[in-house]
Design a protein around this motif. Structure first.
Motif, PDB file in Angstrom:
ATOM      1  N   ARG A  74      11.542  -5.603  -4.777  1.00  0.00           N
ATOM      2  CA  ARG A  74      10.378  -5.101  -4.032  1.00  0.00           C
ATOM      3  C   ARG A  74      10.107  -3.643  -4.382  1.00  0.00           C
ATOM      4  O   ARG A  74      11.019  -2.833  -4.454  1.00  0.00           O
ATOM      5  N   GLU A  76       6.842  -0.376  -3.924  1.00  0.00           N
ATOM      6  CA  GLU A  76       5.754   0.075  -3.064  1.00  0.00           C
ATOM      7  C   GLU A  76       4.764   0.897  -3.877  1.00  0.00           C
ATOM      8  O   GLU A  76       5.151   1.778  -4.639  1.00  0.00           O
ATOM      9  N   THR A 110       7.520  -8.404  -5.452  1.00  0.00           N
ATOM     10  CA  THR A 110       6.617  -8.112  -4.341  1.00  0.00           C
ATOM     11  C   THR A 110       6.226  -6.642  -4.374  1.00  0.00           C
ATOM     12  O   THR A 110       7.070  -5.780  -4.604  1.00  0.00           O
ATOM     13  N   GLN A 112       4.340  -3.747  -1.963  1.00  0.00           N
ATOM     14  CA  GLN A 112       3.872  -3.421  -0.621  1.00  0.00           C
ATOM     15  C   GLN A 112       3.173  -2.081  -0.679  1.00  0.00           C
ATOM     16  O   GLN A 112       3.338  -1.335  -1.643  1.00  0.00           O
ATOM     17  N   ASP A 114       0.834   0.950   2.081  1.00  0.00           N
ATOM     18  CA  ASP A 114       0.193   1.244   3.362  1.00  0.00           C
ATOM     19  C   ASP A 114      -0.990   2.153   3.110  1.00  0.00           C
ATOM     20  O   ASP A 114      -1.067   2.844   2.100  1.00  0.00           O
ATOM     21  N   PHE A 131      -4.001  -8.253  -2.087  1.00  0.00           N
ATOM     22  CA  PHE A 131      -3.053  -7.783  -1.077  1.00  0.00           C
ATOM     23  C   PHE A 131      -3.460  -8.348   0.279  1.00  0.00           C
ATOM     24  O   PHE A 131      -4.645  -8.389   0.610  1.00  0.00           O
ATOM     25  N   LEU A 147      -0.407  -2.010   6.937  1.00  0.00           N
ATOM     26  CA  LEU A 147       0.565  -2.419   5.931  1.00  0.00           C
ATOM     27  C   LEU A 147       0.043  -3.628   5.167  1.00  0.00           C
ATOM     28  O   LEU A 147      -0.511  -4.558   5.770  1.00  0.00           O
ATOM     29  N   GLU A 149       0.775  -6.375   1.547  1.00  0.00           N
ATOM     30  CA  GLU A 149       1.793  -6.925   0.672  1.00  0.00           C
ATOM     31  C   GLU A 149       1.150  -7.886  -0.322  1.00  0.00           C
ATOM     32  O   GLU A 149       0.127  -8.506  -0.014  1.00  0.00           O
TER      33      GLU A 149
END
Length: 155
Positions: A74, A76, A110, A112, A114, A131, A147, A149
């Protein structure tokens, strides 16, 4: 737009872009610990299975974005910014596409990210790129944070 990896010489331009882009959305908080990564880009991103890209037009940094490692599978998306004077030209899409390709190359499954409720264009960009907004939200310094993902597909 020429997209390339961040270099130490870009530090001042990256900081200026960060502030200008957030100010343009109303999401600019006073400087604080939440900005510390922008003064440690090599350690936080480049040396830690991540990426930090800048986009240049005529030798001026007008866009940027990063990938930060969360776990083995994962990562970000961080610090997506486009200078207000260069928005609505597809530059954010270009940076996001490069970051997503890099995440796949690094083996992440994955992504992610924000963004705040104030950053409407960013929300549209992320939704357009597959997303999904999660149910959970956070409040940070008075801003509501959404948020998102996305599961990555390997070709």
């Amino acid at each position: 737009m020429n997209i390339r990896q961040y270099q130490q010489i870009d530090q001042d331009a990256v900081w200026a872009l960060h502030k200008a882009a957030l100010h343009g959305t109303g999401a600019d908080l006073e400087d604080g610990h939440w900005d510390a990564d922008l003064f440690q880009i090599e350690q936080v991103y480049l040396d830690n299975q991540g990426e930090f890209l800048v986009g240049e037009i005529e030798d001026r940094i007008v866009a940027m974005g990063a990938i930060r490692r969360i776990s083995e599978t994962r990562s970000e998306i961080k610090r997506m910014r486009v200078h207000p004077g260069f928005q609505k030209r597809g530059l954010g899409q270009m940076i996001l596409s490069h970051l997503e390709a890099r995440a796949v190359a690094l083996g992440y499954q994955t992504l992610q990210l924000d963004t705040t409720t104030l950053q409407i264009a960013a929300q549209r960009l992320y939704r357009k790129n597959g997303f999904t907004q999660l149910e959970k939200t956070e409040t940070i310094n008075g801003l509501t944070v959404l948020l998102f993902e996305k599961k990555l597909h390997f070709s």
